[in-house]
Design a protein around this motif. Structure first.
Motif, PDB file in Angstrom:
ATOM      1  N   GLN A  36       0.861  -1.180   0.000  1.00 58.31           N
ATOM      2  CA  GLN A  36       0.000   0.000   0.000  1.00 58.31           C
ATOM      3  C   GLN A  36       0.898   1.231   0.000  1.00 58.31           C
ATOM      4  O   GLN A  36       1.879   1.294   0.730  1.00 58.31           O
ATOM      5  N   LEU A  37       0.536   2.241  -0.814  1.00 54.99           N
ATOM      6  CA  LEU A  37       1.310   3.473  -0.923  1.00 54.99           C
ATOM      7  C   LEU A  37       0.358   4.650  -0.855  1.00 54.99           C
ATOM      8  O   LEU A  37      -0.682   4.654  -1.503  1.00 54.99           O
ATOM      9  N   SER A  38       0.737   5.661  -0.070  1.00 53.86           N
ATOM     10  CA  SER A  38      -0.110   6.834   0.140  1.00 53.86           C
ATOM     11  C   SER A  38       0.708   8.108   0.018  1.00 53.86           C
ATOM     12  O   SER A  38       1.937   8.082   0.010  1.00 53.86           O
ATOM     13  N   GLY A  39       0.017   9.232  -0.030  1.00 51.55           N
ATOM     14  CA  GLY A  39       0.604  10.557   0.114  1.00 51.55           C
ATOM     15  C   GLY A  39       0.030  11.172   1.380  1.00 51.55           C
ATOM     16  O   GLY A  39      -1.143  10.950   1.705  1.00 51.55           O
ATOM     17  N   GLN A  40       0.850  11.911   2.125  1.00 51.40           N
ATOM     18  CA  GLN A  40       0.404  12.444   3.403  1.00 51.40           C
ATOM     19  C   GLN A  40       0.932  13.854   3.626  1.00 51.40           C
ATOM     20  O   GLN A  40       2.063  14.159   3.262  1.00 51.40           O
ATOM     21  N   VAL A  41       0.101  14.691   4.240  1.00 54.28           N
ATOM     22  CA  VAL A  41       0.488  16.031   4.668  1.00 54.28           C
ATOM     23  C   VAL A  41       0.044  16.197   6.114  1.00 54.28           C
ATOM     24  O   VAL A  41      -1.082  15.825   6.461  1.00 54.28           O
ATOM     25  N   SER A  42       0.911  16.726   6.959  1.00 50.73           N
ATOM     26  CA  SER A  42       0.533  16.994   8.349  1.00 50.73           C
ATOM     27  C   SER A  42       1.036  18.368   8.762  1.00 50.73           C
ATOM     28  O   SER A  42       2.007  18.887   8.208  1.00 50.73           O
ATOM     29  N   VAL A  43       0.347  18.943   9.740  1.00 51.88           N
ATOM     30  CA  VAL A  43       0.703  20.253  10.290  1.00 51.88           C
ATOM     31  C   VAL A  43       0.784  20.118  11.800  1.00 51.88           C
ATOM     32  O   VAL A  43      -0.119  19.564  12.434  1.00 51.88           O
ATOM     33  N   THR A  44       1.871  20.623  12.390  1.00 53.24           N
ATOM     34  CA  THR A  44       2.040  20.663  13.834  1.00 53.24           C
ATOM     35  C   THR A  44       1.789  22.088  14.299  1.00 53.24           C
ATOM     36  O   THR A  44       2.370  23.034  13.769  1.00 53.24           O
ATOM     37  N   VAL A  57       5.532  16.427   4.750  1.00 52.38           N
ATOM     38  CA  VAL A  57       5.003  15.869   3.514  1.00 52.38           C
ATOM     39  C   VAL A  57       5.706  14.535   3.307  1.00 52.38           C
ATOM     40  O   VAL A  57       6.927  14.455   3.459  1.00 52.38           O
ATOM     41  N   GLY A  58       4.926  13.495   2.999  1.00 49.87           N
ATOM     42  CA  GLY A  58       5.579  12.207   2.861  1.00 49.87           C
ATOM     43  C   GLY A  58       4.791  11.195   2.079  1.00 49.87           C
ATOM     44  O   GLY A  58       3.677  11.450   1.610  1.00 49.87           O
ATOM     45  N   ALA A  59       5.414  10.025   1.965  1.00 49.48           N
ATOM     46  CA  ALA A  59       4.830   8.903   1.242  1.00 49.48           C
ATOM     47  C   ALA A  59       4.880   7.666   2.130  1.00 49.48           C
ATOM     48  O   ALA A  59       5.880   6.950   2.150  1.00 49.48           O
ATOM     49  N   PRO A  60       3.803   7.415   2.906  1.00 44.08           N
ATOM     50  CA  PRO A  60       3.758   6.186   3.707  1.00 44.08           C
ATOM     51  C   PRO A  60       3.678   4.947   2.817  1.00 44.08           C
ATOM     52  O   PRO A  60       2.975   4.946   1.805  1.00 44.08           O
ATOM     53  N   LEU A  61       4.389   3.908   3.209  1.00 47.92           N
ATOM     54  CA  LEU A  61       4.460   2.664   2.455  1.00 47.92           C
ATOM     55  C   LEU A  61       4.253   1.509   3.426  1.00 47.92           C
ATOM     56  O   LEU A  61       4.941   1.431   4.443  1.00 47.92           O
ATOM     57  N   TRP A  62       3.297   0.623   3.124  1.00 46.13           N
ATOM     58  CA  TRP A  62       3.001  -0.524   3.972  1.00 46.13           C
ATOM     59  C   TRP A  62       3.259  -1.809   3.207  1.00 46.13           C
ATOM     60  O   TRP A  62       2.835  -1.952   2.068  1.00 46.13           O
ATOM     61  N   PHE A  65       2.629  -8.548   5.268  1.00 45.80           N
ATOM     62  CA  PHE A  65       3.182  -9.902   5.206  1.00 45.80           C
ATOM     63  C   PHE A  65       2.079 -10.944   5.364  1.00 45.80           C
ATOM     64  O   PHE A  65       2.071 -11.953   4.695  1.00 45.80           O
ATOM     65  N   THR A  66       1.157 -10.694   6.299  1.00 43.49           N
ATOM     66  CA  THR A  66      -0.020 -11.534   6.523  1.00 43.49           C
ATOM     67  C   THR A  66      -1.155 -10.600   6.908  1.00 43.49           C
ATOM     68  O   THR A  66      -0.969  -9.383   7.004  1.00 43.49           O
ATOM     69  N   ASP A  67      -2.320 -11.144   7.183  1.00 37.85           N
ATOM     70  CA  ASP A  67      -3.425 -10.320   7.672  1.00 37.85           C
ATOM     71  C   ASP A  67      -3.119  -9.729   9.046  1.00 37.85           C
ATOM     72  O   ASP A  67      -3.705  -8.733   9.442  1.00 37.85           O
ATOM     73  N   LEU A  68      -2.185 -10.341   9.774  1.00 35.27           N
ATOM     74  CA  LEU A  68      -1.872  -9.915  11.133  1.00 35.27           C
ATOM     75  C   LEU A  68      -0.598  -9.094  11.256  1.00 35.27           C
ATOM     76  O   LEU A  68      -0.410  -8.396  12.251  1.00 35.27           O
ATOM     77  N   LEU A  69       0.310  -9.161  10.277  1.00 36.16           N
ATOM     78  CA  LEU A  69       1.631  -8.557  10.414  1.00 36.16           C
ATOM     79  C   LEU A  69       1.936  -7.620   9.249  1.00 36.16           C
ATOM     80  O   LEU A  69       1.835  -8.019   8.092  1.00 36.16           O
ATOM     81  N   GLN A  70       2.318  -6.381   9.586  1.00 36.70           N
ATOM     82  CA  GLN A  70       2.653  -5.369   8.573  1.00 36.70           C
ATOM     83  C   GLN A  70       3.942  -4.659   8.960  1.00 36.70           C
ATOM     84  O   GLN A  70       4.213  -4.446  10.141  1.00 36.70           O
ATOM     85  N   LEU A  71       4.703  -4.267   7.949  1.00 33.48           N
ATOM     86  CA  LEU A  71       5.819  -3.343   8.129  1.00 33.48           C
ATOM     87  C   LEU A  71       5.388  -2.034   7.504  1.00 33.48           C
ATOM     88  O   LEU A  71       5.047  -1.978   6.321  1.00 33.48           O
ATOM     89  N   GLN A  72       5.369  -0.984   8.307  1.00 33.04           N
ATOM     90  CA  GLN A  72       4.970   0.334   7.826  1.00 33.04           C
ATOM     91  C   GLN A  72       6.200   1.231   7.834  1.00 33.04           C
ATOM     92  O   GLN A  72       6.917   1.313   8.820  1.00 33.04           O
ATOM     93  N   THR A  73       6.453   1.875   6.709  1.00 34.89           N
ATOM     94  CA  THR A  73       7.602   2.757   6.569  1.00 34.89           C
ATOM     95  C   THR A  73       7.226   3.890   5.617  1.00 34.89           C
ATOM     96  O   THR A  73       6.059   4.186   5.423  1.00 34.89           O
ATOM     97  N   GLY A  74       8.182   4.514   5.025  1.00 35.54           N
ATOM     98  CA  GLY A  74       7.955   5.598   4.083  1.00 35.54           C
ATOM     99  C   GLY A  74       9.090   6.605   4.171  1.00 35.54           C
ATOM    100  O   GLY A  74      10.061   6.413   4.900  1.00 35.54           O
ATOM    101  N   VAL A  75       8.943   7.683   3.435  1.00 35.70           N
ATOM    102  CA  VAL A  75       9.916   8.774   3.457  1.00 35.70           C
ATOM    103  C   VAL A  75       9.146  10.062   3.708  1.00 35.70           C
ATOM    104  O   VAL A  75       8.134  10.320   3.045  1.00 35.70           O
ATOM    105  N   PHE A  76       9.637  10.874   4.653  1.00 36.05           N
ATOM    106  CA  PHE A  76       8.942  12.087   5.059  1.00 36.05           C
ATOM    107  C   PHE A  76       9.914  13.262   5.151  1.00 36.05           C
ATOM    108  O   PHE A  76      10.974  13.140   5.751  1.00 36.05           O
TER     109      PHE A  76
END
Length: 181
Positions: A36-44, A57-62, A65-76
């Motif tokens: 899964q790949l997304s685009g994201q914007v956040s404001v603090t 501003v970033g691109a989350p990437l998931w 591996f299974t329905d129970l296990l995910q690695l979530q990363t990306g570049v921000f």
């Protein structure tokens, strides 16, 4: 489309204080069974003395591996908009385990690089997260309630002082609302 807010960031060390809340929007444009790949914007929003208005501003990437296990990363890419201006890059690594359809736990790490502090700019966080999802119509997620504990600069290779830093630790409570179109 996902819209969320971190409304109760609590700093417990070195002294108890309310942190800076943030809001974000995320749009997922690639959704496969394993990727899964997304685009994201956040404001603090700065509410603490000495804090800065910032954005990410970033691109989350998931990776699923299974329905129970995910690695979530990306570049921000993140930046503060108030004087003095600062900016950096982060790559979070999060191993997410779904205990069931409603409950998850996650290990948090990754690295962050501050472009304004060459030679002393690498931070490696360490943390844990737990959350509960409340389902809405058609069993779709409507609201996530999340608690997080972390050392945001647990390892600081190249720093003048101790490389392991446990003097700053954060606890936060988050609510994530989901809108489906």
């Amino acid at each position: 489309l996902e819209v969320g807010a971190n409304v109760a960031p609590l700093q417990l060390s070195p002294e108890f204080s309310y942190g800076n809340p943030s809001v974000y929007g995320r749009y997922q444009f690639l959704r496969g069974d394993q990727l899964q790949l997304s685009g994201q914007v956040s404001v603090t929003i700065p509410v603490r003395d000495g804090s800065k208005l910032g954005f990410t501003v970033g691109a989350p990437l998931w990776f699923n591996f299974t329905d129970l296990l995910q690695l979530q990363t990306g570049v921000f890419y993140n930046a503060s908009l108030t004087d003095p201006y600062s900016h950096g890059l982060s790559v979070p690594l999060r191993l997410n385990f779904n205990l069931n359809d409603n409950v998850h736990v996650a290990g948090l790490t990754g690295f962050g690089f501050n472009f304004d502090a060459p030679g002393k700019s690498l931070d490696i966080p360490l943390g844990l997260e737990g959350g509960y999802a409340i389902a809405g119509a058609n069993n779709r997620p409507m609201l996530d309630l999340v608690a997080q504990f972390q050392f945001p600069s647990f390892l600081t290779p190249g720093s003048d002082g101790d490389v392991v830093n446990t003097s700053l630790w954060l606890a936060s409570l988050q609510a994530r609302f989901y809108l489906f179109f």
